[in-house]
Design a protein around this motif. Sequence first.
Motif, mmCIF file in Angstrom:
data_model
loop_
_atom_site.group_PDB
_atom_site.id
_atom_site.type_symbol
_atom_site.label_atom_id
_atom_site.label_comp_id
_atom_site.label_asym_id
_atom_site.label_seq_id
_atom_site.Cartn_x
_atom_site.Cartn_y
_atom_site.Cartn_z
ATOM 1 N N LYS A 148 -13.201 -6.935 126.579
ATOM 2 C CA LYS A 148 -11.734 -7.022 126.466
ATOM 3 C C LYS A 148 -11.221 -6.044 125.418
ATOM 4 O O LYS A 148 -10.231 -5.359 125.633
ATOM 5 N N LYS A 149 -11.900 -5.981 124.281
ATOM 6 C CA LYS A 149 -11.481 -5.074 123.208
ATOM 7 C C LYS A 149 -11.562 -3.614 123.648
ATOM 8 O O LYS A 149 -10.754 -2.794 123.252
ATOM 9 N N LEU A 150 -12.569 -3.306 124.467
ATOM 10 C CA LEU A 150 -12.767 -1.932 124.934
ATOM 11 C C LEU A 150 -11.942 -1.618 126.186
ATOM 12 O O LEU A 150 -11.928 -0.482 126.646
ATOM 13 N N ARG A 201 -18.400 4.463 136.425
ATOM 14 C CA ARG A 201 -17.656 5.694 136.153
ATOM 15 C C ARG A 201 -16.371 5.439 135.352
ATOM 16 O O ARG A 201 -15.320 5.980 135.646
ATOM 17 N N LEU A 202 -16.498 4.597 134.354
ATOM 18 C CA LEU A 202 -15.393 4.311 133.439
ATOM 19 C C LEU A 202 -15.694 4.962 132.099
ATOM 20 O O LEU A 202 -16.844 5.041 131.682
ATOM 21 N N SER A 203 -14.657 5.409 131.434
ATOM 22 C CA SER A 203 -14.867 6.005 130.115
ATOM 23 C C SER A 203 -14.551 4.981 129.030
ATOM 24 O O SER A 203 -13.747 4.069 129.237
ATOM 25 N N LEU A 204 -15.211 5.136 127.916
ATOM 26 C CA LEU A 204 -15.025 4.241 126.775
ATOM 27 C C LEU A 204 -14.619 5.061 125.560
ATOM 28 O O LEU A 204 -14.951 6.237 125.458
ATOM 29 N N GLU A 205 -13.945 4.414 124.630
ATOM 30 C CA GLU A 205 -13.637 5.057 123.361
ATOM 31 C C GLU A 205 -14.888 4.960 122.491
ATOM 32 O O GLU A 205 -15.205 3.901 121.954
ATOM 33 N N MET A 221 -19.737 -12.885 123.553
ATOM 34 C CA MET A 221 -19.681 -11.615 122.840
ATOM 35 C C MET A 221 -19.425 -10.476 123.831
ATOM 36 O O MET A 221 -18.601 -9.596 123.578
ATOM 37 N N ILE A 222 -20.120 -10.496 124.958
ATOM 38 C CA ILE A 222 -19.927 -9.468 125.981
ATOM 39 C C ILE A 222 -18.484 -9.495 126.478
ATOM 40 O O ILE A 222 -17.822 -8.449 126.554
ATOM 41 N N ASP A 223 -17.974 -10.680 126.794
ATOM 42 C CA ASP A 223 -16.593 -10.798 127.273
ATOM 43 C C ASP A 223 -15.595 -10.290 126.235
ATOM 44 O O ASP A 223 -14.670 -9.535 126.562
#
Length: 173
Positions: free
Chosen positions: A15-17, A65-69, A9-11
């Motif tokens: 990937k989707k994000l 320091r990554l941004s997510l939707e 689920m994490i993987d």
Amino acid sequence: YQRRVRGQMIDNFCKKLGTAKVAERAGQLYRQLTSAAGGRTHHPSLQHPQVKVCICIELAARQNRLSLEKPFLLKLAGIPQKQYKTAYAVVESLLKVKTLVSFDQLGVQFTCSGLTTRASKIHAYYSTRLNKRQAEMGHKPLDFEVPLYKCAAVIAAAKMAKSKVSQKDFFST
């Protein structure tokens, strides 16, 4: 079996994000959360594994320091934004992880970069003054590194400069 399913689920969510490189760290946070909670969760929203996975991915992304939707993340979590924020705060508390926000980040995010120095001075003044009062009253000092206090300092600086900054945007951060 469940560990493998959670890892998958994490993987898949990473990937989707578009944050596949934080999957390992998110997995570590998930395992820490499971052990810190002692098998029990302190918030009803944390009963759902996808919520815990999304929060761990967000924490791992922030640490790198990554941004997510955010809208897509909330869709994956499957709960409303208010519940997610509350669950996020519970997980931060359980894992003893702090999300630090700088005045420069707030200035860039809300297009008020010229106010960051003034906001920093306001923040320092009030945090020193209020913690001094807390000590005089025999109370523990407050943690003024919480993003809410920094946002309030930027809003105060904007008011002093007669600059328009949307308070709604600040408190949705």
